[in-house]
Design a protein around this motif. Structure first.
Motif, PDB file in Angstrom:
ATOM      1  N   ALA A 130      33.155 -22.622  16.351  1.00  0.00           N
ATOM      2  CA  ALA A 130      34.060 -21.737  17.099  1.00  0.00           C
ATOM      3  C   ALA A 130      34.770 -21.973  18.296  1.00  0.00           C
ATOM      4  N   GLY A 131      34.292 -22.795  19.470  1.00  0.00           N
ATOM      5  CA  GLY A 131      33.790 -23.141  20.608  1.00  0.00           C
ATOM      6  C   GLY A 131      33.563 -22.036  21.147  1.00  0.00           C
ATOM      7  N   ALA A 168      25.230 -20.014   8.581  1.00  0.00           N
ATOM      8  CA  ALA A 168      25.090 -21.130   8.793  1.00  0.00           C
ATOM      9  C   ALA A 168      25.658 -22.047   8.581  1.00  0.00           C
ATOM     10  N   ARG A 169      26.238 -22.262   7.539  1.00  0.00           N
ATOM     11  CA  ARG A 169      26.255 -23.233   6.103  1.00  0.00           C
ATOM     12  C   ARG A 169      28.152 -23.097   6.270  1.00  0.00           C
ATOM     13  N   SER A 170      28.507 -22.074   6.915  1.00  0.00           N
ATOM     14  CA  SER A 170      30.106 -21.863   6.598  1.00  0.00           C
ATOM     15  C   SER A 170      30.378 -22.821   8.286  1.00  0.00           C
ATOM     16  N   GLY A 171      30.876 -23.443   8.058  1.00  0.00           N
ATOM     17  CA  GLY A 171      31.589 -24.655   9.463  1.00  0.00           C
ATOM     18  C   GLY A 171      30.953 -25.321   9.540  1.00  0.00           C
ATOM     19  N   SER A 172      31.474 -26.332  11.106  1.00  0.00           N
ATOM     20  CA  SER A 172      31.170 -26.773  11.168  1.00  0.00           C
ATOM     21  C   SER A 172      30.495 -26.891  12.924  1.00  0.00           C
ATOM     22  N   TRP A 190      28.923 -38.186  24.574  1.00  0.00           N
ATOM     23  CA  TRP A 190      29.747 -38.938  23.698  1.00  0.00           C
ATOM     24  C   TRP A 190      29.774 -37.190  22.771  1.00  0.00           C
ATOM     25  N   GLU A 191      31.017 -37.304  21.995  1.00  0.00           N
ATOM     26  CA  GLU A 191      30.813 -36.181  20.955  1.00  0.00           C
ATOM     27  C   GLU A 191      30.704 -36.221  19.482  1.00  0.00           C
ATOM     28  N   TRP A 192      30.528 -35.783  19.011  1.00  0.00           N
ATOM     29  CA  TRP A 192      29.730 -35.318  16.920  1.00  0.00           C
ATOM     30  C   TRP A 192      29.682 -34.294  16.238  1.00  0.00           C
ATOM     31  N   CYS A 193      29.787 -34.115  15.297  1.00  0.00           N
ATOM     32  CA  CYS A 193      29.735 -33.210  14.567  1.00  0.00           C
ATOM     33  C   CYS A 193      28.483 -33.351  13.961  1.00  0.00           C
ATOM     34  N   PHE A 194      28.182 -31.938  13.080  1.00  0.00           N
ATOM     35  CA  PHE A 194      27.278 -31.804  12.117  1.00  0.00           C
ATOM     36  C   PHE A 194      27.699 -30.316  11.224  1.00  0.00           C
ATOM     37  N   LYS A 195      27.007 -30.479  10.039  1.00  0.00           N
ATOM     38  CA  LYS A 195      27.114 -28.901   9.284  1.00  0.00           C
ATOM     39  C   LYS A 195      26.259 -28.516   7.959  1.00  0.00           C
ATOM     40  N   LEU A 196      25.823 -28.172   8.161  1.00  0.00           N
ATOM     41  CA  LEU A 196      24.385 -27.798   7.993  1.00  0.00           C
ATOM     42  C   LEU A 196      24.626 -27.701   5.813  1.00  0.00           C
TER      43      LEU A 196
END
Length: 200
Positions: A130-131, A168-172, A190-196
């Motif tokens: 969330a920034g 921790a599991r809510s959101g990416s 580079w940019e990438w995303c993960f979630k738990l």
């Protein structure tokens, strides 16, 4: 990238350390030729006396892949990003990689050194949710020369433990990764995303 984001990637400084001026492969090959320990170091970088240096064209380093490795990953499952595939990088921003909560894992990258010696090179990543910055990792790659056979190098970074819990599991999480040297030269960004999740 804003100035504040650039501050996130300011490398830590070692007191009293001053990076030396960059040298070509030929300059390293002729440097202190009678020093036996230096000769062994140069050989470990693929610098051989009298060997022709690769042509200095294109980027000095090409980062090929980023992989997340864990002994808890199910057999046959790979978390692997081809950093040369723009479509895959775009897709992982829309569909983040799932990392199992509360497990040990590590980041692994493969890269090629195309020409000239690289030294004081480090991998950095800043994780935001969330920034807001929630984590920063900085790991040394070390010093490398162009591989004599043009092969890629692989570097495994220190293990980390993924956060756990419902919050921790809510959101990416958004990650910006960078390979940079002591002089501030950026080799890859580079940019990438993960979630738990509860499972991989």
């Amino acid at each position: 990238m804003s100035g504040h984001e650039e501050d996130d990637f300011a490398p830590s400084a070692t007191p009293g350390y001053k990076p030396s001026a960059a040298k070509t492969v030929d300059e390293y090959a002729s440097l202190d030729a009678e020093d036996e320990s230096l000769a062994r170091w140069k050989a470990s970088l693929g610098i051989l006396p009298g060997a022709a240096a690769p042509a200095a064209a294109g980027p000095r380093v090409t980062v090929l892949t980023l992989e997340l490795v864990s002994p808890t990953l199910p057999a046959g499952k790979k978390l692997h990003l081809d950093l040369q595939d723009k479509n895959q990088l775009d897709a992982v921003k829309q569909n983040p990689i799932t990392i199992k909560e509360g497990v040990e894992y590590n980041v692994r990258i493969t890269f090629k050194v195309n020409h000239s010696i690289i030294s004081g090179v480090r991998y950095m990543q800043v994780v935001k949710r969330a920034g807001i910055k929630v984590d920063k990792m900085e790991q040394m790659l070390g010093s490398y020369g162009p591989h004599p056979k043009g092969e890629a190098y692989t570097k495994n970074f220190d293990p980390e433990e993924s956060p756990s819990g419902m919050l921790a599991r809510s959101g990416s999480y958004n990650v910006r990764s960078r390979v940079v040297d002591d002089d501030g030269e950026v080799y890859a960004d580079w940019e990438w995303c993960f979630k738990l999740g509860k499972e991989w």
